[in-house]
Design a protein around this motif. Structure first.
Motif, PDB file in Angstrom:
ATOM      1  N   GLY A 330       0.798  -1.218   0.000  1.00  0.00           N
ATOM      2  CA  GLY A 330       0.000   0.000   0.000  1.00  0.00           C
ATOM      3  C   GLY A 330       0.828   1.265   0.000  1.00  0.00           C
ATOM      4  O   GLY A 330       0.345   2.333   0.395  1.00  0.00           O
ATOM      5  N   ALA A 331       2.069   1.169  -0.453  1.00  0.00           N
ATOM      6  CA  ALA A 331       2.985   2.311  -0.400  1.00  0.00           C
ATOM      7  C   ALA A 331       2.510   3.467  -1.286  1.00  0.00           C
ATOM      8  O   ALA A 331       1.911   3.246  -2.342  1.00  0.00           O
ATOM      9  CB  ALA A 331       4.377   1.879  -0.833  1.00  0.00           C
ATOM     10  N   PRO A 332       2.777   4.707  -0.879  1.00  0.00           N
ATOM     11  CA  PRO A 332       2.421   5.866  -1.706  1.00  0.00           C
ATOM     12  C   PRO A 332       3.101   5.809  -3.072  1.00  0.00           C
ATOM     13  O   PRO A 332       4.165   5.175  -3.219  1.00  0.00           O
ATOM     14  CB  PRO A 332       2.946   7.048  -0.881  1.00  0.00           C
ATOM     15  CG  PRO A 332       2.994   6.555   0.522  1.00  0.00           C
ATOM     16  CD  PRO A 332       3.353   5.108   0.412  1.00  0.00           C
ATOM     17  N   PRO A 333       2.559   6.472  -4.056  1.00  0.00           N
ATOM     18  CA  PRO A 333       3.089   6.408  -5.421  1.00  0.00           C
ATOM     19  C   PRO A 333       4.560   6.791  -5.557  1.00  0.00           C
ATOM     20  O   PRO A 333       5.264   6.243  -6.403  1.00  0.00           O
ATOM     21  CB  PRO A 333       2.197   7.387  -6.191  1.00  0.00           C
ATOM     22  CG  PRO A 333       0.923   7.413  -5.423  1.00  0.00           C
ATOM     23  CD  PRO A 333       1.309   7.264  -3.989  1.00  0.00           C
ATOM     24  N   ARG A 334       5.039   7.731  -4.732  1.00  0.00           N
ATOM     25  CA  ARG A 334       6.408   8.205  -4.877  1.00  0.00           C
ATOM     26  C   ARG A 334       7.452   7.267  -4.247  1.00  0.00           C
ATOM     27  O   ARG A 334       8.653   7.534  -4.346  1.00  0.00           O
ATOM     28  CB  ARG A 334       6.561   9.589  -4.252  1.00  0.00           C
ATOM     29  CG  ARG A 334       6.154  10.727  -5.173  1.00  0.00           C
ATOM     30  CD  ARG A 334       7.187  10.958  -6.261  1.00  0.00           C
ATOM     31  NE  ARG A 334       6.821  12.036  -7.171  1.00  0.00           N
ATOM     32  CZ  ARG A 334       7.581  12.453  -8.164  1.00  0.00           C
ATOM     33  NH1 ARG A 334       8.766  11.880  -8.372  1.00  0.00           N
ATOM     34  NH2 ARG A 334       7.193  13.422  -8.954  1.00  0.00           N
TER      35      ARG A 334
END
Length: 430
Positions: A330-334
């Motif tokens: 679920g990591a952020p896009p960046r």
């Protein structure tokens, strides 16, 4: 892995000069300010100098260049990290970016859907990395983590003690290694140091012998069918017992820990034993564990695990591993972009200059200043095959059984044909 010090945390034990300027991105990647705020939770085990401040500075620079990104760093001691990751994984909420050694544990995380497939996002830049370094982080042809460091296991030896025993050059065959042990014993020199209590150092011998006798094939097949009960693995145990029977290890080795003041590394660092089979971190741990805190300096040499007469394996096949980072599901896009920053040539060069990282970016390899690390890097550059440490290549339960079984072999409580059955039983129960 070990009661006193784990090899997974051995790369954070030396000093670093201050003032390094680290790059966190490039102009084309800078934030336009239009993206939603993102917070990246980053767990790593470089919780001491030299890499602790290096990672912190890389994150700071990235935040400056991407004003919508916040990076929350949580450095953790190795065993604390592993326990916390297990807890987070069971809860289904792994960190966004976290330490990984690939192999069996990464495969389990992939199967559980805990990590992100980064194959496509990393495709534009992953070709800049050493191909061998990517193998432990690839599952079924897809990339789930990226390595920032890679090393190998080999023999570290005391040149003066070899000379005192009349050994003109490092052995290149198993028979020559046994002959060297005999010469050292005849000169009243302890041939080898071993941390018997920690178990994992002994498994290096059995793993390498299996590679030299059977080649890479038996290990690759065992990874698929879980069968270690084959002639090559039995022969590896029998050859190892040839060495054990010569009583080559230091007094009290069964109670010795690797990094303790009276352990395996200290025996080499204090000049009390002639050689040890260990990874690329060995020189720094020998020094820090020695009485002088300097080790044996230029007297230290390195040679690869010798060939076994009649074996199918190549002498240039290596056993090793390193450190990398996986991305949580679920990591952020960046997050992958920040991971790319850590692997940029400029930042890999800075990491290499600390003396404790062997970079995986081909453009940074030339920045390795430590002569011992240069030797290891040269061998890795010509490696024909790469095998991750067996206690990491396979699922944790199998890796633990391998360490336990090899320890039983050394202690004489199990035969070579018995340990392969024990390992197979665990492997096939997974």
């Amino acid at each position: 892995m070990t009661a006193h010090i784990s090899r997974r945390s051995l790369l954070g034990l030396a000093g670093l000069g201050a003032g390094a300027v680290l790059l966190g991105g490039c102009a084309s990647e800078e934030s336009s300010g239009s993206e939603d705020p993102q917070t990246i939770k980053w767990w790593h085990i470089q919780d001491t100098e030299p890499m602790l401040p290096v990672w912190a500075e890389m994150a700071r620079v990235y935040e400056v260049r991407h004003d919508h990104v916040t990076i929350n760093i949580e450095p953790r001691e190795n065993e604390v990290f592993k326990a916390a990751l297990v807890k987070a994984s069971k809860a289904g909420s792994p960190p966004d970016l976290f330490q990984s050694w690939g192999g069996g544990l990464l495969r389990e995380q992939v199967t559980a859907g805990l990590v992100k497939d980064i194959t496509d996002e990393a495709a534009p830049w992953v070709g800049q990395l050493l191909p061998a370094a990517l193998q432990p982080y690839t599952v079924d042809g897809r990339l789930y983590a990226v390595p920032f460091d890679l090393g190998m296991v080999g023999f570290w030896y005391n040149r003066d003690l070899f000379a005192d025993a009349g050994i003109a050059s490092p052995p290149t065959t198993w028979a020559q290694l046994l002959e060297a042990v005999d010469k050292l014993k005849s000169a009243n020199i302890v041939p080898m140091a071993l941390a018997g209590k920690d178990k994992w150092p002994a498994h290096f011998y059995w793993a390498y012998l299996a590679m030299r006798i059977g080649g890479m094939g038996p290990l690759q097949r065992a990874a698929l069918d879980g069968n270690f009960d084959t002639p090559d693995f039995v022969a590896a145990g029998e050859r190892f017992l040839e060495l054990v029977a010569m009583k080559p290890f230091q007094p009290g080795f069964r109670r010795a820990e690797y990094g303790a003041p009276d352990g395996q590394a200290a025996a080499i660092g204090n000049g009390e034993a002639a050689m040890e089979l260990m990874g690329q971190w060995a020189p720094s741990i020998q020094a820090s564990s020695s009485t002088s805190k300097r080790g044996i300096g230029s007297r230290l040499g390195f040679f690869t695990f010798p060939a076994v007469e009649g074996g199918k394996g190549e002498a240039t096949d290596v056993l090793g591993g390193g450190n990398g980072f996986a991305v949580g599901r679920g990591a952020p896009p960046r997050t992958v972009d920040f991971l790319r920053t850590l692997l940029r040539a400029e930042n890999q060069r800075r990491a290499a200059q600390t003396g404790v990282v062997l970079p995986t970016n081909l453009a940074a390899v030339g920045q390795i200043k430590d002569p011992n690390n240069q030797v290891v890097a040269a061998h890795l550059a010509v490696a024909t095959g790469f095998q991750l440490y067996l206690d990491q290549a396979f699922p944790p339960a199998v890796g633990g059984q391998i360490n336990d079984s090899v320890a039983q072999l050394v202690a004489g409580s199990k035969r070579p044909d018995q340990i392969v059955k024990d390992i197979t039983a665990v492997a096939r129960s997974q």
